[in-house]
Design a protein around this motif. Structure first.
Motif, short mmCIF file in Angstrom:
data_model
loop_
_atom_site.label_atom_id
_atom_site.label_comp_id
_atom_site.label_asym_id
_atom_site.label_seq_id
_atom_site.Cartn_x
_atom_site.Cartn_y
_atom_site.Cartn_z
N LEU A 121 17.61 -0.88 62.91
CA LEU A 121 18.06 -0.74 61.52
C LEU A 121 18.34 0.72 61.19
N ILE A 122 17.40 1.61 61.53
CA ILE A 122 17.59 3.03 61.25
C ILE A 122 18.82 3.56 61.98
N LEU A 123 18.96 3.22 63.24
CA LEU A 123 20.11 3.72 64.01
C LEU A 123 21.43 3.20 63.45
N SER A 124 21.46 1.92 63.07
CA SER A 124 22.71 1.36 62.55
C SER A 124 23.09 1.98 61.22
N MET A 125 22.08 2.36 60.42
CA MET A 125 22.36 2.95 59.12
C MET A 125 22.51 4.46 59.17
N SER A 126 21.88 5.09 60.16
CA SER A 126 21.89 6.55 60.22
C SER A 126 23.00 7.12 61.10
N LEU A 143 17.57 6.74 56.27
CA LEU A 143 16.16 6.47 55.97
C LEU A 143 15.91 6.24 54.49
N LEU A 144 16.60 7.01 53.63
CA LEU A 144 16.28 6.99 52.20
C LEU A 144 16.41 5.60 51.57
#
Length: 455
Positions: free
Chosen positions: A18-23, A301-302
């Motif tokens: 999730l973090i990688l896909s969004m970041s 992350l935010l």
């Protein structure tokens, strides 16, 4: 798990993917932004006969540029935090209202910087005793960039609103469109290639705002034409001062936090000679290649942390923070390795005809980069405070790092002890001290506010 949480992947998807896909999209776009900021200075630094003067003028201009960015990003972060928390709580109407307020506040902020561009640039440059071509270049660059700052402010507002919903691809494309446009037009307008006039530093400013205009136009088309998870509408709109207060509860500390960097550079410039000012300007351009990916990580992350805080899920909130710290440390370690091993190569890109710049810059880069690892943890802690509505804690960390710590330490080293060449030690010392403070503030939250959350 509530139905609203089930419908949003930020509430259930495995954390690292999730973090990688969004970041990753944000990290890529922020790296591209860093690229066109650096390319700007490289082109200016290599203007025939006037490169050193142009680079010095752009370095003096940097604090006011940072102040402009601080207001744009700070206001947008405030809206982002509120939108993600309202979505996490399942309140679509208030999330839409926050996005609409954020866009309007961006326009009001632009008006403020038009006034600064028209009336404050001359006294600002005279404060540094800028004269001749340095003054002319600085005045041209700052006036254009500030008076047309509305393009970047509106684009930033749209980006942060979409990122709050988990959409990271379109914000990346907005920044990419603006950056590519700027990179294409920089050499054309600076050097006067083909049918384009030779405008030197003024050309760099025009290329910058034109790129921002392209990015803003793209952003507004996506905002109002594409179906998004947050909706901006002005039909029947009325200002809600509670919404404005909630935006600036996070946004104002973020503005102050980022503005402090501007005042820190002003203070450092006052303690440095002309070569030192240029070295510091080059450093901030290059360190953006390291810090911008971390800021892109924070953009992913935010909303994840804000959503799960709003949903009352402590386990996922902590998981996002822990994963973020590990990724940030990896990024910063790569950056520190480059600054330690090839500083001559990095500096020579900007002006390869100035041995004095290389001589002063190499030891400076090797000292300053020691701050990168503690900065990695501190940046993620700041993002966590912003995501959970604790913007004042983020402000405390930045304030103490850049004013309470760094300027007094720099003054002590350079003026009291007389070690001008070691003034750069102030950066790692201040970063280490602020990290300790950030961890103490986080531990306090775990024993108070976060105890109310579900495990």
């Amino acid at each position: 798990m509530s139905e609203k949480v089930k419908q949003n992947r930020m509430g259930y998807e495995k954390m690292l993917p999730l973090i990688l896909s969004m970041s990753l999209p944000a990290m890529f776009s922020m790296t591209v932004m860093a690229l066109y900021n650096v390319v700007d200075s490289i082109f200016v630094g290599n203007i025939p006969n006037n490169g050193a003067v142009g680079l010095n003028a752009v370095s003096y201009s940097y604090p006011l540029q940072m102040l402009m960015i601080a207001f744009a990003v700070g206001t947008a972060i405030g809206a982002n935090s509120l939108i993600s928390r309202r979505l996490g709580a399942g309140n679509q109407k208030e999330a839409d209202s926050a996005a609409t307020h954020g866009l309007i506040l961006a326009v009001f902020t632009w008006v403020l910087f038009v006034m600064i561009g028209l009336f404050a640039v001359k006294p600002f440059l005279r404060m540094y005793n800028c004269t001749g071509l340095t003054y002319q270049y600085g005045y041209q660059y700052l006036t254009i960039v500030l008076c047309f700052s509305g393009f970047s402010m509106v684009q930033c507002s749209v980006e942060k609103s979409l990122q709050a919903t988990g959409d990271m691809i379109f914000p990346m494309l907005f920044q990419l469109a603006g950056a590519v446009t700027n990179i294409i037009f920089d050499p054309l307008l600076i050097y006067g290639i083909g049918p384009f006039p030779k405008l030197e530093v003024m050309g760099a400013a025009i290329a910058t705002v034109f790129g921002q205009f392209v990015g803003m136009t793209f952003a507004l088309v996506v905002l109002f034409v594409k179906k998004n998870k947050v909706h901006v509408t002005f039909k029947g709109f009325r200002f809600n001062f509670e919404t404005i207060k909630n935006i600036y509860a996070v946004g104002f500390p973020s503005i102050i936090m980022q503005s402090i960097s501007s005042f820190m550079i002003l203070g450092m410039n006052a303690m440095l000679d002309k070569i030192g000012v240029t070295v510091l300007g080059i450093y901030f351009k290059l360190q953006s290649f390291v810090f911008m990916p971390c800021f892109g990580l924070n953009q992913g992350l935010l909303p994840i942390m804000g959503f799960n805080y709003g949903a009352g899920n402590k386990r996922r909130l902590y998981s996002a923070m822990n994963h973020g710290i590990v990724i940030a440390i990896i990024i910063m370690s790569i950056g520190m390795t480059l600054f330690l091993t090839i500083p001559e190569t990095l500096i020579s890109m900007f002006n390869n005809n100035d041995p004095a710049l290389i001589s002063a810059g190499v030891p400076a880069f090797r000292i300053i980069c020691l701050c990168f690892i503690p900065a990695a943890v501190g940046i993620v802690c700041i993002s966590m405070f912003q995501a959970t509505g604790k913007g004042f804690r983020a402000l405390i960390i930045s304030f103490t790092r850049q004013l309470v710590f760094i300027l007094p330490v720099a003054f002590l080293i350079s003026k009291v002890l007389g070690f001008q060449g070691l003034i750069w030690l102030a950066f790692p010392i201040a970063e280490a001290a602020s990290l300790i403070l950030a961890l103490l503030l986080f531990l306090n939250l775990t024993r108070t506010d976060f105890k109310k959350l579900d495990s």
